[in-house]
Enzyme design. Sequence first.
Site, mmCIF file in Angstrom:
data_model
loop_
_atom_site.group_PDB
_atom_site.id
_atom_site.type_symbol
_atom_site.label_atom_id
_atom_site.label_comp_id
_atom_site.label_asym_id
_atom_site.label_seq_id
_atom_site.Cartn_x
_atom_site.Cartn_y
_atom_site.Cartn_z
ATOM 1 N N ARG A 1 -8.409 -0.995 16.845
ATOM 2 C CA ARG A 1 -8.571 -0.579 15.500
ATOM 3 C C ARG A 1 -9.786 -1.614 14.988
ATOM 4 N NH1 ARG A 1 -4.554 0.308 10.683
ATOM 5 N NH2 ARG A 1 -5.004 -1.859 10.083
ATOM 6 N N LYS B 1 0.601 -1.357 0.062
ATOM 7 C CA LYS B 1 -0.210 -0.109 0.096
ATOM 8 C C LYS B 1 0.845 1.239 -0.032
ATOM 9 C CE LYS B 1 -0.743 0.022 5.064
ATOM 10 N NZ LYS B 1 -1.419 -0.712 6.036
HETATM 11 C C1 LIG Z 1 -0.540 -1.327 6.708
HETATM 12 C C2 LIG Z 1 -0.874 -2.688 7.327
HETATM 13 C C3 LIG Z 1 0.041 -3.582 7.459
HETATM 14 C C4 LIG Z 1 1.469 -3.215 7.034
HETATM 15 O O1 LIG Z 1 1.979 -2.560 8.184
HETATM 16 P P1 LIG Z 1 3.734 -2.165 8.120
HETATM 17 O O2 LIG Z 1 3.586 -1.585 9.531
HETATM 18 O O3 LIG Z 1 3.750 -1.422 7.001
HETATM 19 O O4 LIG Z 1 4.322 -3.526 8.140
HETATM 20 C C5 LIG Z 1 -0.356 -4.877 7.870
HETATM 21 N N1 LIG Z 1 -1.539 -5.225 8.266
HETATM 22 C C6 LIG Z 1 -2.688 -4.359 7.889
HETATM 23 C C7 LIG Z 1 -3.948 -4.723 8.369
HETATM 24 C C8 LIG Z 1 -2.265 -2.918 7.506
HETATM 25 O O5 LIG Z 1 -3.202 -2.004 7.496
#
Ligand SMILES: *Cc1c(COP(=O)(O)O)cnc(C)c1O
Length: 355
Positions: free
Chosen positions: A131, A36
């Site tokens: 969350r 993302k």
């Molecule tokens: C963005 C996200 C991740 C990845 O997080 P990082 O800190 O970039 O490794 C993993 N799981 C979910 C649900 C996310 O929204």
Amino acid sequence: MTAPRLEIDLKKIQDNARVLVARLADRGIGVTGVTKASLGSPEIAGALLRAGVSGLGDSRIENIEAMRLAGVSAPMTLIRSPMLSQVDRVVENAHVSFNTELDVVSKLSSAASKARRTHGIVLMVELGDLREGIMPGDLEKTVRETLRFPNIVLKGIGANLACRSGVCPDSKNMAELSALADSIDATFGPMLEIVSGGNSASLNWALGGASTGRINDLRLGEAYLLGREPLHRQPIDGLHTDAITLFAEVIESKVKPSQPWGEIAQTAFGEAPPTGDRGHISQTILAIGNQDADPSGLGAPSGMEILGASSDHLVLDSGKCQTPVGAEIGFQLNYSALVRAMTSPFVAKVVKAQA
Ligand SMILES: *Cc1c(COP(=O)(O)O)cnc(C)c1O
């Protein structure tokens, strides 16, 4: 070259991902490469797949669609609960999605039936970060309901920590997730393929030597991009922390007083006006601002200091450095600055060298 721009060293990113994949493999954990922050960059996706990730995850269906269109073929997981308005696109483009609401699972089921497909579900469990997630006491009931929907396959459970509230993944909450997986399998028969123990913030726990239990997946983004763990933002041993650099161009370079004059009210972004008189300084302005990056997440080269920013201007004290108009200055980025720069249409993305 065009500025501002992000220079992305694909080889360093691939090295980082490969090290993480290898270390976690020793602990019985696979990696979902999260795309993302790069808006589903097909080049980064390719580097992750060459590094051995088991699949790709993104929070936006648009990014998953972009990767598909670019011919990236890998298992794709939507790692945010689908919007009801997007269920058809989710079923079409993602193999699996993360879910917490039966209304959404129901609509995914209808969309999957209509498209003559099956769609995989990972149910997210709340472990304290407040969350997304089903409260642990409601999981069994939600699993029972999920199993009733046609064209839906329950693939696993997962949790996300350290995002909204900064709750650390530890042996207690990770053991709770493992125990929930055991309990679901005991009640409904072995069915949970995936037990996803979180994001880059779970690395300290996962590599720390304690039992990993049922956890067999982590979803990693920040760690392979920036080479740091997000809990304390410390560099991860053996990883590159300079895979991505933001370059901006100087548009004004003058000696000016460090203190403003006139009556002082609010600044453009409500930050405090400059305080602390340093006398006259070498003030450098770069053509980049709040619209393009999070200035508080930029690291200036040594000898320079970021003093402030507005929408389109970043103001530096350039110290003894020569910064003529037209020169470029490179910055390191934290996750917040990186995400915003990646998203700005004004910031070019230049992927350097094939890995
Ligand atoms: C963005 C996200 C991740 C990845 O997080 P990082 O800190 O970039 O490794 C993993 N799981 C979910 C649900 C996310 O929204």
